[in-house]
Design a protein around this motif. Structure first.
Motif, PDB file in Angstrom:
ATOM      1  N   THR A  70       0.981  -1.335   0.057  1.00 13.52           N
ATOM      2  CA  THR A  70      -0.027  -0.067  -0.344  1.00 13.52           C
ATOM      3  C   THR A  70       0.868   1.230   0.036  1.00 13.52           C
ATOM      4  O   THR A  70       1.958   1.008   0.495  1.00 13.52           O
ATOM      5  CB  THR A  70      -0.917   0.139   1.180  1.00 13.52           C
ATOM      6  OG1 THR A  70      -0.005   0.008   2.347  1.00 13.52           O
ATOM      7  CG2 THR A  70      -1.947  -0.992   1.168  1.00 13.52           C
ATOM      8  N   GLU A  78      -0.604   9.459   3.582  1.00 13.05           N
ATOM      9  CA  GLU A  78      -1.611   9.775   4.752  1.00 13.05           C
ATOM     10  C   GLU A  78      -1.767   8.458   5.372  1.00 13.05           C
ATOM     11  O   GLU A  78      -2.825   8.570   6.226  1.00 13.05           O
ATOM     12  CB  GLU A  78      -2.825  10.276   3.739  1.00 13.05           C
ATOM     13  CG  GLU A  78      -3.668   9.051   2.675  1.00 13.05           C
ATOM     14  CD  GLU A  78      -3.058   9.075   1.667  1.00 13.05           C
ATOM     15  OE1 GLU A  78      -1.652   9.131   1.581  1.00 13.05           O
ATOM     16  OE2 GLU A  78      -3.668   8.546   0.607  1.00 13.05           O
ATOM     17  N   TYR A 120      -6.745   5.645   8.151  1.00 16.08           N
ATOM     18  CA  TYR A 120      -6.219   4.351   8.427  1.00 16.08           C
ATOM     19  C   TYR A 120      -5.927   3.472   7.064  1.00 16.08           C
ATOM     20  O   TYR A 120      -6.743   4.007   5.976  1.00 16.08           O
ATOM     21  CB  TYR A 120      -7.018   3.439   9.287  1.00 16.08           C
ATOM     22  CG  TYR A 120      -7.053   3.936  10.752  1.00 16.08           C
ATOM     23  CD1 TYR A 120      -5.606   4.002  11.238  1.00 16.08           C
ATOM     24  CD2 TYR A 120      -7.843   4.482  11.438  1.00 16.08           C
ATOM     25  CE1 TYR A 120      -5.553   4.288  12.502  1.00 16.08           C
ATOM     26  CE2 TYR A 120      -7.887   4.887  12.506  1.00 16.08           C
ATOM     27  CZ  TYR A 120      -6.614   4.855  13.328  1.00 16.08           C
ATOM     28  OH  TYR A 120      -6.503   5.541  14.667  1.00 16.08           O
ATOM     29  N   GLY A 123      -2.811   2.283  -4.900  1.00 22.63           N
ATOM     30  CA  GLY A 123      -2.496   3.955  -4.816  1.00 22.63           C
ATOM     31  C   GLY A 123      -1.395   4.243  -5.663  1.00 22.63           C
ATOM     32  O   GLY A 123      -0.864   3.495  -6.122  1.00 22.63           O
ATOM     33  N   VAL A 179      -1.431   5.177  -8.611  1.00 19.93           N
ATOM     34  CA  VAL A 179      -1.406   4.944 -10.246  1.00 19.93           C
ATOM     35  C   VAL A 179      -2.135   5.974 -11.074  1.00 19.93           C
ATOM     36  O   VAL A 179      -2.193   6.092 -12.354  1.00 19.93           O
ATOM     37  CB  VAL A 179      -2.034   3.659 -10.545  1.00 19.93           C
ATOM     38  CG1 VAL A 179      -0.837   2.664 -10.000  1.00 19.93           C
ATOM     39  CG2 VAL A 179      -3.308   3.619  -9.939  1.00 19.93           C
ATOM     40  N   ASP A 181       1.640  10.492  -7.656  1.00 21.69           N
ATOM     41  CA  ASP A 181       1.219   9.102  -8.288  1.00 21.69           C
ATOM     42  C   ASP A 181       2.505   8.756  -8.921  1.00 21.69           C
ATOM     43  O   ASP A 181       2.570   9.110 -10.176  1.00 21.69           O
ATOM     44  CB  ASP A 181      -0.092   9.198  -9.016  1.00 21.69           C
ATOM     45  CG  ASP A 181      -1.197   9.611  -8.249  1.00 21.69           C
ATOM     46  OD1 ASP A 181      -1.096   8.927  -7.038  1.00 21.69           O
ATOM     47  OD2 ASP A 181      -2.117   9.950  -8.637  1.00 21.69           O
ATOM     48  N   GLY A 226      -6.262   3.663  -5.676  1.00 21.21           N
ATOM     49  CA  GLY A 226      -5.995   3.698  -3.876  1.00 21.21           C
ATOM     50  C   GLY A 226      -7.500   3.551  -3.524  1.00 21.21           C
ATOM     51  O   GLY A 226      -7.736   3.044  -2.291  1.00 21.21           O
TER      52      GLY A 226
HETATM   53  P1  AMP Z   1      -4.299   7.476  -4.731  1.00 21.41           P
HETATM   54  O1  AMP Z   1      -4.677   6.740  -5.893  1.00 21.41           O
HETATM   55  O2  AMP Z   1      -2.970   7.041  -4.103  1.00 21.41           O
HETATM   56  O3  AMP Z   1      -4.417   8.950  -5.063  1.00 21.41           O
HETATM   57  O4  AMP Z   1      -5.290   7.230  -3.722  1.00 21.41           O
HETATM   58  C1  AMP Z   1      -6.704   7.396  -4.125  1.00 21.41           C
HETATM   59  C2  AMP Z   1      -7.563   7.580  -2.726  1.00 21.41           C
HETATM   60  O5  AMP Z   1      -7.574   6.111  -1.935  1.00 21.41           O
HETATM   61  C3  AMP Z   1      -7.042   8.501  -1.882  1.00 21.41           C
HETATM   62  O6  AMP Z   1      -8.255   9.348  -1.115  1.00 21.41           O
HETATM   63  C4  AMP Z   1      -6.319   7.759  -0.429  1.00 21.41           C
HETATM   64  O7  AMP Z   1      -6.160   8.239   0.438  1.00 21.41           O
HETATM   65  C5  AMP Z   1      -7.074   6.571  -0.648  1.00 21.41           C
HETATM   66  N1  AMP Z   1      -6.241   5.202  -0.411  1.00 21.41           N
HETATM   67  C6  AMP Z   1      -5.264   4.947  -0.936  1.00 21.41           C
HETATM   68  N2  AMP Z   1      -4.367   4.023  -0.350  1.00 21.41           N
HETATM   69  C7  AMP Z   1      -5.147   3.445   0.732  1.00 21.41           C
HETATM   70  C8  AMP Z   1      -5.213   2.437   1.564  1.00 21.41           C
HETATM   71  N3  AMP Z   1      -4.257   1.549   1.610  1.00 21.41           N
HETATM   72  N4  AMP Z   1      -6.084   2.385   2.615  1.00 21.41           N
HETATM   73  C9  AMP Z   1      -7.265   3.497   2.491  1.00 21.41           C
HETATM   74  N5  AMP Z   1      -7.314   4.283   1.560  1.00 21.41           N
HETATM   75  C10 AMP Z   1      -6.316   4.408   0.840  1.00 21.41           C
END
Ligand code: AMP
Ligand code: MG
Length: 409
Positions: free
Chosen positions: A184, A188, A202, A251, A253, A259, A299
């Motif tokens: 992961t 954040e 979390y 996440g 991507v 990203d 994500g």
């Molecule tokens: P990202 O693609 O990294 O921009 O993530 C997209 C959304 O998913 C954002 O709101 C992130 O905070 C959330 N997110 C990413 N990874 C996780 C995770 N492992 N657990 C919970 N939410 C996540």
């Protein structure tokens, strides 16, 4: 990203690419003892070298006799229990005490149930005549020598494993299970159990992916959360790509400033596709890194669920040569659904079987890809076809279950 990399491709095309890559990288074959093979995929047809049953035998506890003796009393001449054969030959008017699974004496063609016999000293009187063939299990009536009883690509379940055992197999050729590294990513994220600072959340995807994989019988290895730092990401992922068959990330991507994964994979490996016309899950990234397949899931938690079920699981299935595709079920909508966008959508819903045996699906209107509660309250993805559209209550829809159907729902 190099303009040759397929991007914003239809979902069906993404599935084709996943299947083609997986077929080209079939997992090696190994032999596994039956006791450790539950859920593994058989690599070669299993052709029987034995008959089942292996000999004519009794289906009941009672008396083996000749049906042409009619209802007359018989002389009890011995006992044949399940186990070594006493090699009895019955003459007319004789019978042998027999137990279930015991060899039928030569000359006997029926078994009289114990409950239908009056026994006095060494005389047995039937209370009803035994018909020819009654309570007899014939040699090879289940399996004959040379029968193909299981085909390559079969997922070994309890009854298939027991069939192989009955045929004397100690182990079976299976395709090795892919090993999976789970990452992961995100500054954040905090592990559940730790305090949260403002702006933090979390990490719920870690256990989601672990559980989805464990439910399929894999033994995923999950890393601590990767920070949004290109060097930390590159170091960890490149390491894993030489020790695992699949590197599964979530996440990082999409196209945000943090990203880093699409550019990283393009630089260090190979991108098969980036972005699929699906919702949720659009930014999904697929390629190769080192010795591993690389699948970068978006994500958002519900995107993780949808892309795992529709892309990651088929990848793992096909790598193992699994033959039976997991086709969607068909269920009737209990409420109207509509969508205004063009992408294929996987909406969450509750799949249940009504008292008439009909499958019904109740869509959950909370369609945001962050709506974890809706996913937790549901047990299936409802497939809404490409193109804007409306589906009235009663319409038959494709649904992909991801949790047990509960008849009481
Ligand atoms: P990202 O693609 O990294 O921009 O993530 C997209 C959304 O998913 C954002 O709101 C992130 O905070 C959330 N997110 C990413 N990874 C996780 C995770 N492992 N657990 C919970 N939410 C996540
Ligand atoms: Mg992120």
């Amino acid at each position: 990203m190099n303009p040759d990399v397929p991007t914003r491709i239809p979902f069906a095309r993404a599935q084709e690419i996943v299947a083609a890559v997986a077929q080209a990288h079939a997992m090696p074959v190994e032999r596994r003892p039956l006791s450790r093979a539950l859920g593994w995929v058989l690599a070669e047809d299993l052709v029987s070298t034995l008959a089942l049953p292996g000999f004519d035998n009794s289906a009941m506890d009672g008396f083996a006799l000749r049906s042409d003796d009619g209802a007359t009393p018989r002389r009890l001449v011995g006992e044949q229990f399940a186990g070594p054969s006493q090699a009895f030959t019955l003459a007319p008017g004789e019978c042998v005490r027999i137990t279930t699974g015991a060899v039928l004496p030569t000359g006997a063609d029926a078994v009289l149930m114990k409950e239908n016999a009056l026994v006095e000293a060494d005389t047995v009187t039937p209370t009803q005549a035994a018909k020819a063939g009654q309570h007899v299990r014939r040699k090879a009536e289940d399996v004959a020598v040379g029968d193909t009883v299981l085909v390559a690509g079969t997922v070994l379940d309890a009854s298939k494993l027991s069939l192989a055992a009955a045929l004397g197999q100690h182990d079976l050729p299976v395709r090795r299970r892919p090993t999976v590294a789970v990452f992961t990513t995100g500054d954040e994220l905090r592990a559940p159990g730790q305090p949260l600072a403002p702006g933090e959340i979390y990490d719920s995807n870690r256990v989601l992916l672990q559980a989805l994989l464990i439910a399929e019988g894999y033994e995923p290895v999950a890393w601590p959360v990767l920070p949004d730092d290109p060097e930390a990401i590159a170091g960890a992922l490149k390491d894993a790509a030489f020790s695992f068959d699949l590197v599964l990330t979530c996440g990082g991507v999409s196209v945000g400033e943090k990203d880093f994964l699409p550019a990283f994979l393009e630089r260090e490996g190979q991108v098969h596709f980036w972005k699929v016309l699906m919702r949720p899950g659009m930014p999904v990234l697929f390629g190769r890194l080192g010795e591993a397949h690389f699948l970068g899931l978006p994500g958002n938690p519900v995107s993780v669920l949808a892309t795992f079920l529709t892309l990651a699981r088929p990848l793992l299935d096909t790598l193992q040569g699994r033959a039976q595709p997991r086709r969607p079920l068909r269920a009737r909508l209990t409420a109207d659904v509509s969508k205004s966008h063009d992408r294929l959508e996987f909406l969450r819903g509750v799949l249940a079987c009504d008292a008439q045996g009909q499958l019904l699906v109740t869509p959950n209107p909370a369609d945001g890809s962050h709506r974890l509660l809706a996913a937790a309250q549901s047990n299936a993805l409802v497939v809404l076809a490409e193109g804007a559209g409306q589906w009235a209550a009663g319409t038959l829809m494709d649904v992909l279950p991801y949790a047990a159907l509960d008849a009481s729902r």
